[in-house]
Write a protein that holds these residues in place. Structure first.
Motif, mmCIF file in Angstrom:
data_model
loop_
_atom_site.group_PDB
_atom_site.id
_atom_site.type_symbol
_atom_site.label_atom_id
_atom_site.label_comp_id
_atom_site.label_asym_id
_atom_site.label_seq_id
_atom_site.Cartn_x
_atom_site.Cartn_y
_atom_site.Cartn_z
ATOM 1 N N HIS A 1 7.378 14.675 4.793
ATOM 2 C CA HIS A 1 7.354 13.322 5.329
ATOM 3 C C HIS A 1 6.220 12.554 4.635
ATOM 4 O O HIS A 1 5.169 13.139 4.367
ATOM 5 C CB HIS A 1 7.088 13.314 6.839
ATOM 6 C CG HIS A 1 8.086 14.091 7.628
ATOM 7 N ND1 HIS A 1 9.231 13.527 8.133
ATOM 8 C CD2 HIS A 1 8.120 15.398 7.979
ATOM 9 C CE1 HIS A 1 9.927 14.449 8.787
ATOM 10 N NE2 HIS A 1 9.272 15.593 8.700
ATOM 11 N N ARG B 1 19.092 10.475 -3.332
ATOM 12 C CA ARG B 1 18.632 9.775 -2.145
ATOM 13 C C ARG B 1 19.825 9.616 -1.210
ATOM 14 O O ARG B 1 20.975 9.499 -1.648
ATOM 15 C CB ARG B 1 17.999 8.425 -2.478
ATOM 16 C CG ARG B 1 18.885 7.417 -3.166
ATOM 17 C CD ARG B 1 18.137 6.092 -3.371
ATOM 18 N NE ARG B 1 17.923 5.385 -2.097
ATOM 19 C CZ ARG B 1 17.208 4.277 -1.988
ATOM 20 N NH1 ARG B 1 16.633 3.730 -3.053
ATOM 21 N NH2 ARG B 1 17.058 3.697 -0.811
ATOM 22 N N THR C 1 12.708 3.207 0.760
ATOM 23 C CA THR C 1 12.664 3.976 2.002
ATOM 24 C C THR C 1 13.980 4.730 2.137
ATOM 25 O O THR C 1 15.052 4.116 2.129
ATOM 26 C CB THR C 1 12.464 3.045 3.211
ATOM 27 O OG1 THR C 1 11.164 2.476 3.146
ATOM 28 C CG2 THR C 1 12.636 3.817 4.519
ATOM 29 N N SER C 2 13.899 6.043 2.238
ATOM 30 C CA SER C 2 15.107 6.850 2.204
ATOM 31 C C SER C 2 14.758 8.301 2.492
ATOM 32 O O SER C 2 13.590 8.661 2.665
ATOM 33 C CB SER C 2 15.766 6.738 0.819
ATOM 34 O OG SER C 2 17.025 7.380 0.783
ATOM 35 N N VAL D 1 4.532 8.368 4.539
ATOM 36 C CA VAL D 1 4.527 6.936 4.770
ATOM 37 C C VAL D 1 3.563 6.329 3.765
ATOM 38 O O VAL D 1 2.417 6.800 3.644
ATOM 39 C CB VAL D 1 4.097 6.600 6.209
ATOM 40 C CG1 VAL D 1 4.085 5.083 6.409
ATOM 41 C CG2 VAL D 1 5.022 7.264 7.219
ATOM 42 N N LEU E 1 6.197 0.898 3.633
ATOM 43 C CA LEU E 1 5.925 -0.252 4.510
ATOM 44 C C LEU E 1 5.604 -1.501 3.712
ATOM 45 O O LEU E 1 5.076 -1.422 2.597
ATOM 46 C CB LEU E 1 4.765 0.095 5.451
ATOM 47 C CG LEU E 1 4.991 1.330 6.348
ATOM 48 C CD1 LEU E 1 3.733 1.616 7.154
ATOM 49 C CD2 LEU E 1 6.166 1.098 7.267
ATOM 50 N N ARG F 1 11.404 12.766 3.861
ATOM 51 C CA ARG F 1 11.598 11.435 4.462
ATOM 52 C C ARG F 1 10.468 10.521 4.001
ATOM 53 O O ARG F 1 9.310 10.770 4.314
ATOM 54 C CB ARG F 1 11.606 11.535 5.988
ATOM 55 C CG ARG F 1 12.829 12.218 6.515
ATOM 56 C CD ARG F 1 12.909 12.188 8.035
ATOM 57 N NE ARG F 1 14.214 12.703 8.452
ATOM 58 C CZ ARG F 1 15.281 11.940 8.599
ATOM 59 N NH1 ARG F 1 15.189 10.637 8.414
ATOM 60 N NH2 ARG F 1 16.432 12.476 8.968
ATOM 61 N N SER G 1 10.086 -1.358 -0.428
ATOM 62 C CA SER G 1 10.713 -1.041 0.860
ATOM 63 C C SER G 1 12.153 -0.558 0.684
ATOM 64 O O SER G 1 12.653 0.227 1.501
ATOM 65 C CB SER G 1 10.669 -2.263 1.782
ATOM 66 O OG SER G 1 11.333 -3.359 1.180
ATOM 67 N N ASP H 1 21.179 7.441 2.109
ATOM 68 C CA ASP H 1 21.025 6.263 2.960
ATOM 69 C C ASP H 1 22.294 6.071 3.768
ATOM 70 O O ASP H 1 23.388 6.386 3.287
ATOM 71 C CB ASP H 1 20.785 5.019 2.096
ATOM 72 C CG ASP H 1 19.625 5.179 1.136
ATOM 73 O OD1 ASP H 1 19.851 5.356 -0.077
ATOM 74 O OD2 ASP H 1 18.488 5.159 1.621
ATOM 75 N N THR I 1 8.926 6.671 3.887
ATOM 76 C CA THR I 1 8.932 5.323 4.441
ATOM 77 C C THR I 1 7.954 4.478 3.643
ATOM 78 O O THR I 1 6.788 4.858 3.487
ATOM 79 C CB THR I 1 8.521 5.329 5.920
ATOM 80 O OG1 THR I 1 9.436 6.159 6.658
ATOM 81 C CG2 THR I 1 8.541 3.926 6.494
ATOM 82 N N GLU J 1 2.530 2.517 1.322
ATOM 83 C CA GLU J 1 2.603 1.069 1.300
ATOM 84 C C GLU J 1 3.246 0.567 0.013
ATOM 85 O O GLU J 1 3.184 1.211 -1.040
ATOM 86 C CB GLU J 1 1.194 0.471 1.456
ATOM 87 C CG GLU J 1 0.571 0.760 2.812
ATOM 88 C CD GLU J 1 -0.733 0.018 2.994
ATOM 89 O OE1 GLU J 1 -1.240 -0.002 4.138
ATOM 90 O OE2 GLU J 1 -1.257 -0.540 2.020
ATOM 91 N N THR J 2 3.845 -0.599 0.109
ATOM 92 C CA THR J 2 4.477 -1.224 -1.051
ATOM 93 C C THR J 2 3.483 -1.342 -2.198
ATOM 94 O O THR J 2 2.327 -1.722 -2.002
ATOM 95 C CB THR J 2 5.002 -2.623 -0.678
ATOM 96 O OG1 THR J 2 6.000 -2.487 0.345
ATOM 97 C CG2 THR J 2 5.615 -3.312 -1.869
#
Lengths: 116, 114
Positions: free
Chosen positions: A10, A36, A86-87, A12, A116, A112, A83, A38, A114, A14-15
Motif C-alpha cells: 500500500h 493496472r 491511483t490504481s 499513499v 492525492l 494499492r 491522480s 481499475d 493512492t 502526493e501529485t
C-alpha cells in the motif's frame, strides 16, 4: 502466489512525486509484466519484460517507466505521479513449459497506490 | 471499441444456481482463451484454459468457446458462496504468444448468497 512478491503493498503519495514499485520473483522466469486494474477496465498492460534489460511498452505506458537489471526484479516507476495513476498495480510472471503453462500468467498480490 | 467486452455485472445469485459469464471479442486472431478468478484484494488466478471451439469441463466449471461468433462463456453449476469473486476473461492471439501478452475483459463481479 507462485513465488511473486510486490512491495510496497500500500502507498499513499502526493501529485508530482516519483514512485517506484517493486516486483520480485523466485521462479527464475524470463517474462514479467506490470498491469493496472481499475473499475470498468479490467487489467491493462503497462509494460512487460522478456529478459534482463529487455522491456517493451503495453497499452497504457504513458507516465510509466520500467527497469529490469536482474532476472528476479522488475521495477515500475511513476516519474511524476498524477491522480489518474491511483490504481491497483499487479505484477505477473509467465509460465515456462507446455502450451497451457506457457500462456498462463501468475499474479502477485498487488499494490494499492493512492495519489492525492 | 474495446477488443474484449465483458458484462461487468454485478451479478447476484442464490446458492445452487447456474451462473453464466460471457465475453465477446472483435479480434479474430485470438486463439487461446482463459478465465481468471480474483478474490477480493487478491491477484487473479487461472481457472480455465481453452484453445479451440467447443466445451471444456472441469468439475462444476465449463468453458465454452464459439470462434465463429467470437463469443466465450463460463458456466458455474451448483454455485457456492465460495465462488463469490470477480471473473475475468483473457485472450491471446497467435502472433502474441511469443511475448505472452494477454488482453483482458473488464471483469464480472459475482456474489453467491446462501
Amino acid at each position: 502466489d507462485a513465488g511473486i512478491t510486490q512491495s510496497p503493498r500500500h502507498k499513499v503519495t502526493e501529485t508530482g512525486t516519483p514512485v517506484t514499485l517493486r516486483c520480485h520473483q523466485t521462479e527464475n522466469h524470463r517474462y514479467m509484466y506490470w498491469y493496472r486494474q481499475d473499475p470498468g477496465h479490467g487489467l491493462r498492460l503497462i509494460h512487460y519484460s522478456y529478459g534482463v534489460k529487455d522491456t517493451d511498452k503495453g497499452e497504457v505506458s504513458d507516465g510509466y517507466s520500467v527497469s529490469r537489471s536482474k532476472t528476479e526484479d522488475f521495477l515500475l516507476t511513476l516519474e511524476s505521479a498524477t491522480s489518474s495513476q491511483t490504481s491497483v498495480y499487479f505484477c505477473a510472471i509467465r509460465g515456462t513449459s507446455g502450451a497451457k503453462s506457457y500462456n498462463e500468467q501468475f499474479f502477485g498480490p498487488g499494490t494499492r497506490l493512492t495519489v492525492l | 471499441q474495446k477488443e474484449v467486452e465483458q458484462d461487468p455485472g454485478p451479478l447476484s445469485v442464490p446458492e445452487g444456481a447456474i451462473v453464466s459469464l460471457n465475453c465477446t471479442y472483435s479480434n479474430s486472431a485470438f486463439q487461446y482463451f482463459m478465465w481468471y478468478r480474483q478474490y477480493s484484494r487478491k491477484g487473479p488466478e487461472l481457472l480455465m484454459y481453452t484453445y479451440s471451439s467447443g466445451n471444456k469441463e472441469d468439475g462444476r466449471f465449463t468453458a465454452q468457446v464459439d470462434k465463429s461468433s467470437k463469443y466465450i462463456s463460463l458456466f458455474i453449476r451448483d454455485s457456492q458462496p465460495s465462488d463469490s469473486a470477480t471473473y475475468l476473461c483473457a485472450m491471446i492471439n497467435a502472433g502474441g504468444t511469443s511475448y505472452g501478452k494477454l488482453t483482458f475483459g473488464q471483469g464480472t463481479i459475482l456474489t453467491v448468497h446462501p
